[in-house]
Write a protein that holds these residues in place. Structure first.
Motif, PDB file in Angstrom:
ATOM      1  N   ASP A 131      37.615  39.396  50.589  1.00 22.04           N
ATOM      2  CA  ASP A 131      36.738  39.018  49.585  1.00 22.04           C
ATOM      3  C   ASP A 131      36.286  37.551  49.295  1.00 22.04           C
ATOM      4  O   ASP A 131      35.536  37.081  48.352  1.00 22.04           O
ATOM      5  CB  ASP A 131      37.204  39.731  48.314  1.00 22.04           C
ATOM      6  N   GLY A 132      36.981  36.529  50.230  1.00 14.20           N
ATOM      7  CA  GLY A 132      36.798  35.133  50.347  1.00 14.20           C
ATOM      8  C   GLY A 132      37.807  34.445  49.384  1.00 14.20           C
ATOM      9  O   GLY A 132      37.779  33.320  49.522  1.00 14.20           O
ATOM     10  N   THR A 133      38.573  35.135  48.594  1.00  8.98           N
ATOM     11  CA  THR A 133      39.679  34.394  47.777  1.00  8.98           C
ATOM     12  C   THR A 133      40.682  33.936  48.877  1.00  8.98           C
ATOM     13  O   THR A 133      40.802  34.545  49.918  1.00  8.98           O
ATOM     14  CB  THR A 133      39.965  34.970  46.853  1.00  8.98           C
ATOM     15  N   THR A 134      41.604  32.828  48.354  1.00  9.78           N
ATOM     16  CA  THR A 134      42.619  32.419  49.366  1.00  9.78           C
ATOM     17  C   THR A 134      43.724  32.438  48.423  1.00  9.78           C
ATOM     18  O   THR A 134      43.822  32.451  47.358  1.00  9.78           O
ATOM     19  CB  THR A 134      42.433  31.030  49.547  1.00  9.78           C
ATOM     20  N   ILE A 135      44.600  32.800  49.197  1.00  9.56           N
ATOM     21  CA  ILE A 135      46.252  32.882  48.527  1.00  9.56           C
ATOM     22  C   ILE A 135      47.177  32.494  49.421  1.00  9.56           C
ATOM     23  O   ILE A 135      47.059  32.237  50.896  1.00  9.56           O
ATOM     24  CB  ILE A 135      46.628  34.482  48.522  1.00  9.56           C
ATOM     25  N   VAL A 136      48.358  31.905  48.932  1.00  9.71           N
ATOM     26  CA  VAL A 136      49.499  31.117  49.452  1.00  9.71           C
ATOM     27  C   VAL A 136      50.277  32.382  50.115  1.00  9.71           C
ATOM     28  O   VAL A 136      50.825  33.122  49.374  1.00  9.71           O
ATOM     29  CB  VAL A 136      50.264  30.266  48.670  1.00  9.71           C
ATOM     30  N   LEU A 137      50.454  32.205  51.531  1.00 11.41           N
ATOM     31  CA  LEU A 137      50.952  33.373  52.051  1.00 11.41           C
ATOM     32  C   LEU A 137      52.562  33.865  51.529  1.00 11.41           C
ATOM     33  O   LEU A 137      53.139  34.705  51.520  1.00 11.41           O
ATOM     34  CB  LEU A 137      51.222  33.052  53.628  1.00 11.41           C
ATOM     35  N   ARG A 138      53.363  32.512  51.338  1.00 15.74           N
ATOM     36  CA  ARG A 138      54.557  32.733  51.190  1.00 15.74           C
ATOM     37  C   ARG A 138      54.877  33.121  49.824  1.00 15.74           C
ATOM     38  O   ARG A 138      55.852  33.344  49.102  1.00 15.74           O
ATOM     39  CB  ARG A 138      55.180  31.197  51.442  1.00 15.74           C
ATOM     40  N   ASP A 139      53.829  33.150  48.742  1.00 14.05           N
ATOM     41  CA  ASP A 139      53.838  33.676  47.396  1.00 14.05           C
ATOM     42  C   ASP A 139      53.681  35.218  47.402  1.00 14.05           C
ATOM     43  O   ASP A 139      54.115  35.807  46.363  1.00 14.05           O
ATOM     44  CB  ASP A 139      52.634  33.013  46.721  1.00 14.05           C
ATOM     45  N   ALA A 146      46.310  51.661  47.547  1.00 12.13           N
ATOM     46  CA  ALA A 146      45.928  52.862  46.610  1.00 12.13           C
ATOM     47  C   ALA A 146      44.614  52.844  46.174  1.00 12.13           C
ATOM     48  O   ALA A 146      44.231  51.761  46.049  1.00 12.13           O
ATOM     49  CB  ALA A 146      46.785  52.952  45.576  1.00 12.13           C
ATOM     50  N   ALA A 147      43.943  53.811  46.302  1.00 14.11           N
ATOM     51  CA  ALA A 147      42.396  54.175  45.749  1.00 14.11           C
ATOM     52  C   ALA A 147      41.521  53.147  46.386  1.00 14.11           C
ATOM     53  O   ALA A 147      40.883  52.369  45.664  1.00 14.11           O
ATOM     54  CB  ALA A 147      42.463  54.017  44.196  1.00 14.11           C
ATOM     55  N   HIS A 148      41.563  52.754  47.538  1.00 10.09           N
ATOM     56  CA  HIS A 148      40.700  52.037  48.481  1.00 10.09           C
ATOM     57  C   HIS A 148      40.987  50.517  47.945  1.00 10.09           C
ATOM     58  O   HIS A 148      39.983  49.822  48.350  1.00 10.09           O
ATOM     59  CB  HIS A 148      39.320  52.358  48.133  1.00 10.09           C
ATOM     60  N   CYS A 149      42.136  49.924  47.523  1.00 12.11           N
ATOM     61  CA  CYS A 149      42.354  48.647  46.985  1.00 12.11           C
ATOM     62  C   CYS A 149      43.562  48.442  47.384  1.00 12.11           C
ATOM     63  O   CYS A 149      44.613  49.301  47.370  1.00 12.11           O
ATOM     64  CB  CYS A 149      42.085  48.806  45.567  1.00 12.11           C
ATOM     65  N   THR A 150      43.825  47.108  48.114  1.00 12.43           N
ATOM     66  CA  THR A 150      45.197  46.646  48.519  1.00 12.43           C
ATOM     67  C   THR A 150      45.490  45.652  47.339  1.00 12.43           C
ATOM     68  O   THR A 150      44.743  44.683  47.015  1.00 12.43           O
ATOM     69  CB  THR A 150      45.235  45.740  49.740  1.00 12.43           C
ATOM     70  N   THR A 151      46.749  45.817  46.843  1.00 10.59           N
ATOM     71  CA  THR A 151      47.420  44.976  45.834  1.00 10.59           C
ATOM     72  C   THR A 151      48.355  43.922  46.576  1.00 10.59           C
ATOM     73  O   THR A 151      49.450  44.503  47.098  1.00 10.59           O
ATOM     74  CB  THR A 151      47.730  45.487  44.715  1.00 10.59           C
ATOM     75  N   LEU A 152      48.091  42.672  46.332  1.00  9.46           N
ATOM     76  CA  LEU A 152      49.326  41.696  47.005  1.00  9.46           C
ATOM     77  C   LEU A 152      50.022  41.504  45.597  1.00  9.46           C
ATOM     78  O   LEU A 152      49.665  40.571  44.713  1.00  9.46           O
ATOM     79  CB  LEU A 152      48.553  40.547  47.328  1.00  9.46           C
ATOM     80  N   ARG A 163      39.509  44.866  47.328  1.00  8.95           N
ATOM     81  CA  ARG A 163      38.773  46.284  47.786  1.00  8.95           C
ATOM     82  C   ARG A 163      38.532  46.155  49.312  1.00  8.95           C
ATOM     83  O   ARG A 163      37.267  45.548  49.524  1.00  8.95           O
ATOM     84  CB  ARG A 163      37.791  46.576  47.042  1.00  8.95           C
ATOM     85  N   ALA A 164      39.685  46.377  50.044  1.00 16.19           N
ATOM     86  CA  ALA A 164      39.436  46.551  51.485  1.00 16.19           C
ATOM     87  C   ALA A 164      40.222  47.623  52.196  1.00 16.19           C
ATOM     88  O   ALA A 164      41.407  47.892  51.478  1.00 16.19           O
ATOM     89  CB  ALA A 164      39.864  44.996  51.981  1.00 16.19           C
ATOM     90  N   ASN A 165      39.844  47.779  53.450  1.00 14.37           N
ATOM     91  CA  ASN A 165      40.881  48.840  54.202  1.00 14.37           C
ATOM     92  C   ASN A 165      42.253  48.264  54.377  1.00 14.37           C
ATOM     93  O   ASN A 165      42.166  46.889  54.677  1.00 14.37           O
ATOM     94  CB  ASN A 165      40.229  49.286  55.473  1.00 14.37           C
TER      95      ASN A 165
END
Length: 237
Positions: A131-139, A146-152, A163-165
């Protein structure tokens, strides 16, 4: 972590790559470029964490390449590999962080790595989500789907949902050796595993992540390899 080695002497490249591998192992990817021209043809800002440049190359010198890099990437670590320190004063212009004087052995390469603190750099490494957002990998502690959504699920409760496969996220994270999927729809960060049992990982936030029977052997081997690599480097960072 990706390391570019720009060197027109293939034997020198092989020697440097061997030294780096003995110190960093499979935690880094080493990519060879036989000339400054070839490097600049394929390079994009943000591709590498470290670029090692031979100063004395035909046509474009290492200093020429460094100046081009700094036009659009101010963060990447630059190291010059050279037989002379005559360009030392010019290295300040491009904010180089080390001079690796030839001939060198593993001890000198280790001193270079210690100076530029790649371990700290790796902890700050980010990845761009679909979706274009960035996240620190080690965080990231773990990810679930679940429900067509991945939660980190991240440290300090800074969770991020996209919202991604799941396959997209898995492909993105599994490019880094410390992420692994122990069960369908789940990915763990091995750095954040507090304990391992036969059928579960206990994560640093207390969450229990199941290990599928089908993947039990593969998961055990992957986690054991990760722990061995960390032990070889002096423990978890």
């Amino acid at each position: 972590m990706k390391i570019a080695i720009v060197e027109d002497d293939i034997q020198m490249y092989e020697h440097l790559q061997t030294c780096l591998y003995e110190l960093l192992g499979s935690s880094a990817e080493y990519i060879y470029f036989p000339s400054g021209e070839f490097f600049l043809q394929t390079w994009q800002p943000g591709t590498f964490e470290l670029i090692i440049l031979d100063i004395f190359m035909d046509r474009l010198t290492g200093m020429d390449v460094a100046r081009e890099i700094r036009k659009s990437d101010r963060e990447v670590r630059l190291v010059f590999s050279t037989t002379s320190n005559e360009f030392a004063s010019e290295s300040y212009e491009v904010n180089a962080c080390y001079y690796l004087l030839k001939p060198f052995g593993k001890d000198r390469v280790k001193a270079m790595l210690d100076r530029i603190d790649l371990a700290q750099l790796e902890k700050m490494r980010t990845v761009q989500l679909p979706d274009g957002t960035t996240i620190v990998l080690r965080d990231i502690i773990y990810a679930d789907y679940a429900a067509h959504c991945t939660t980190l699920h991240c440290k300090h409760g800074r969770n991020s949902s996209v919202r991604a496969n799941f396959s997209e996220i898995e492909k993105l994270l599994s490019a880094y050796p410390y992420f692994f999927s122990p069960s369908k729809g789940l990915i763990v960060n091995f750095y954040e595993v507090a304990a391992q049992n036969a059928d579960t990982f206990t994560m640093s936030d207390g969450c229990l992540i199941p290990i599928s029977r089908r993947k039990a052997k593969e998961v055990k081997e992957a986690y054991s390899s990760f722990l061995f690599e960390q032990l070889r480097k002096g423990g978890k960072n």
